[in-house]
Design a protein around this motif. Structure first.
Motif, mmCIF file in Angstrom:
data_model
loop_
_atom_site.group_PDB
_atom_site.id
_atom_site.type_symbol
_atom_site.label_atom_id
_atom_site.label_comp_id
_atom_site.label_asym_id
_atom_site.label_seq_id
_atom_site.Cartn_x
_atom_site.Cartn_y
_atom_site.Cartn_z
ATOM 1 N N MET A 246 69.862 -49.235 128.109
ATOM 2 C CA MET A 246 68.797 -50.223 127.959
ATOM 3 C C MET A 246 68.136 -50.096 126.589
ATOM 4 O O MET A 246 67.835 -51.090 125.926
ATOM 5 C CB MET A 246 67.739 -50.038 129.052
ATOM 6 N N ALA A 247 67.903 -48.854 126.180
ATOM 7 C CA ALA A 247 67.237 -48.612 124.897
ATOM 8 C C ALA A 247 68.056 -49.158 123.737
ATOM 9 O O ALA A 247 67.509 -49.731 122.780
ATOM 10 C CB ALA A 247 66.989 -47.118 124.712
ATOM 11 N N ILE A 248 69.377 -49.004 123.811
ATOM 12 C CA ILE A 248 70.255 -49.439 122.726
ATOM 13 C C ILE A 248 70.169 -50.958 122.524
ATOM 14 O O ILE A 248 70.336 -51.457 121.413
ATOM 15 C CB ILE A 248 71.705 -48.991 123.004
ATOM 16 N N VAL A 249 69.861 -51.680 123.604
ATOM 17 C CA VAL A 249 69.741 -53.130 123.505
ATOM 18 C C VAL A 249 68.586 -53.530 122.585
ATOM 19 O O VAL A 249 68.556 -54.641 122.055
ATOM 20 C CB VAL A 249 69.578 -53.740 124.920
ATOM 21 N N PHE A 250 67.653 -52.616 122.353
ATOM 22 C CA PHE A 250 66.528 -52.915 121.459
ATOM 23 C C PHE A 250 66.915 -52.798 119.984
ATOM 24 O O PHE A 250 66.118 -53.142 119.105
ATOM 25 C CB PHE A 250 65.352 -51.979 121.750
ATOM 26 N N GLU A 251 68.141 -52.334 119.701
ATOM 27 C CA GLU A 251 68.570 -52.208 118.306
ATOM 28 C C GLU A 251 68.461 -53.521 117.532
ATOM 29 O O GLU A 251 67.955 -53.532 116.400
ATOM 30 C CB GLU A 251 69.993 -51.666 118.211
ATOM 31 N N PRO A 252 68.932 -54.666 118.077
ATOM 32 C CA PRO A 252 68.809 -55.913 117.311
ATOM 33 C C PRO A 252 67.363 -56.264 116.967
ATOM 34 O O PRO A 252 67.101 -56.837 115.905
ATOM 35 C CB PRO A 252 69.418 -56.962 118.253
ATOM 36 N N ILE A 253 66.426 -55.921 117.865
ATOM 37 C CA ILE A 253 65.013 -56.216 117.596
ATOM 38 C C ILE A 253 64.535 -55.372 116.425
ATOM 39 O O ILE A 253 63.900 -55.870 115.483
ATOM 40 C CB ILE A 253 64.164 -55.946 118.854
ATOM 41 N N GLY A 254 64.857 -54.071 116.461
ATOM 42 C CA GLY A 254 64.467 -53.181 115.370
ATOM 43 C C GLY A 254 65.108 -53.583 114.061
ATOM 44 O O GLY A 254 64.450 -53.602 113.008
ATOM 45 N N ALA A 255 66.396 -53.926 114.105
ATOM 46 C CA ALA A 255 67.119 -54.317 112.884
ATOM 47 C C ALA A 255 66.545 -55.604 112.295
ATOM 48 O O ALA A 255 66.406 -55.738 111.072
ATOM 49 C CB ALA A 255 68.603 -54.490 113.188
#
Length: 299
Positions: A246-255
């Motif tokens: 689930m946490a990895i899905v937040f990568e696009p938001i951070g990027a």
């Protein structure tokens, strides 16, 4: 179980931020060929890992059989082309589009396990995949309206998601029998050799880049590769695989946020809408396919 030295959720936050820097760092070095950036990212990672491998893991190399080397070779080739496709996509499309589309990797992985390992779909998985793919179509359609070049970048990002899936599917058999460090070291080494051959074949120069680029190459090896990768795998000792996924899905938001702050990239309505739908679909997908399996981070 021994208490962690600090809250594992904090470790996950560090990991998400670390992997989110990858696309922005690549963009900052866009004067170098994508395959050269990938080459130095992996090569520096191998050099950094070498002392640790020699001190603590060299005994595992005696157990690597011929079939393991073959699996590692194909996994390394797929990893090399994942970085070539994904890094090249950033020359044509935005960080937001590229990273969201590459993050579709879990869906391609599940399709791969269905085709090769006959893993069955749940109704929830099918629905969530349709939602995520619909979101990716919105992103691509919006980019196509901007320019055909942006759409080409989207296609490269999707190829990056497919090739990292090949890396995971081919290497998972070997990964079960060796430590994460040994497996990663071998595959990164083979991937580096693949990229060297690729770069020599296309006549790309290995030298002559600005000093700032060399710092970016080193940063790619350390921040997304080690801080991201290591933190996620460290946190798995205390947190579930589904939590990490689930946490990895937040990568696009951070990027996307980093691209807005550092690169002054804006986000179009199609990227907002399509990206939201993709991330929602991925959340549903991970919830419906949760299993106790190791998560490997490539970005």
């Amino acid at each position: 179980m021994r208490m962690p030295p600090f809250n594992p959720y904090f470790g996950v936050v560090i990991g998400v931020f670390a992997v989110s820097t990858s696309a922005v760092l690549v963009k900052l070095a866009n004067g170098a060929p994508a395959s050269i950036i990938a080459n130095y990212r992996l090569l520096f990672a191998v050099l950094i890992m070498s002392p640790i491998i020699l001190l603590y893991y060299r005994h595992e190399f005696k157990r690597i059989q011929k079939k393991d080397w073959i699996l590692a070779m194909f996994a390394g080739i797929f990893l090399a082309f994942h970085f070539i496709f994904w890094f090249e996509s950033l020359n044509y499309t935005s960080v937001a589009s590229s990273v969201v589309l590459v993050t579709l990797q879990p869906i391609f992985a599940f399709l791969g396990t269905y085709l090769f390992f006959h893993e069955r779909f749940t109704p929830g998985a099918v629905i969530s995949m349709i939602i995520a793919l619909f979101g990716s179509l919105i992103i691509s359609w919006g980019d196509f309206q901007i320019s055909g070049i942006a759409l080409f970048g989207d296609i490269l990002a999707l190829l990056g998601a497919m090739t990292i899936t090949g890396y995971f599917l081919i290497g998972q058999n070997m990964r079960r029998r060796f430590s994460l460090m040994t497996y990663t070291y071998v595959v990164y080494g083979i991937s580096s050799i693949t990229l060297i051959i690729y770069n020599v074949g296309f006549g790309y120069s290995f030298v002559g880049y600005p000093t700032s680029y060399w710092w970016i190459f080193i940063a790619l090896a350390i921040v997304p590769t080690f801080l991201g990768h290591t933190m996620f795998n460290w946190a798995l000792k205390w947190l579930s695989t589904s939590t990490i996924s689930m946490a990895i899905v937040f990568e696009p938001i951070g990027a996307t946020l980093l691209a807005y702050i550092i690169l002054d990239e804006t986000v179009t309505w199609s990227q907002w809408l399509g990206g939201t739908i993709v991330l929602f679909g991925l959340f549903l997908f991970i919830m419906s396919t949760t299993k106790k399996r190791k998560v490997t981070i490539s970005h």
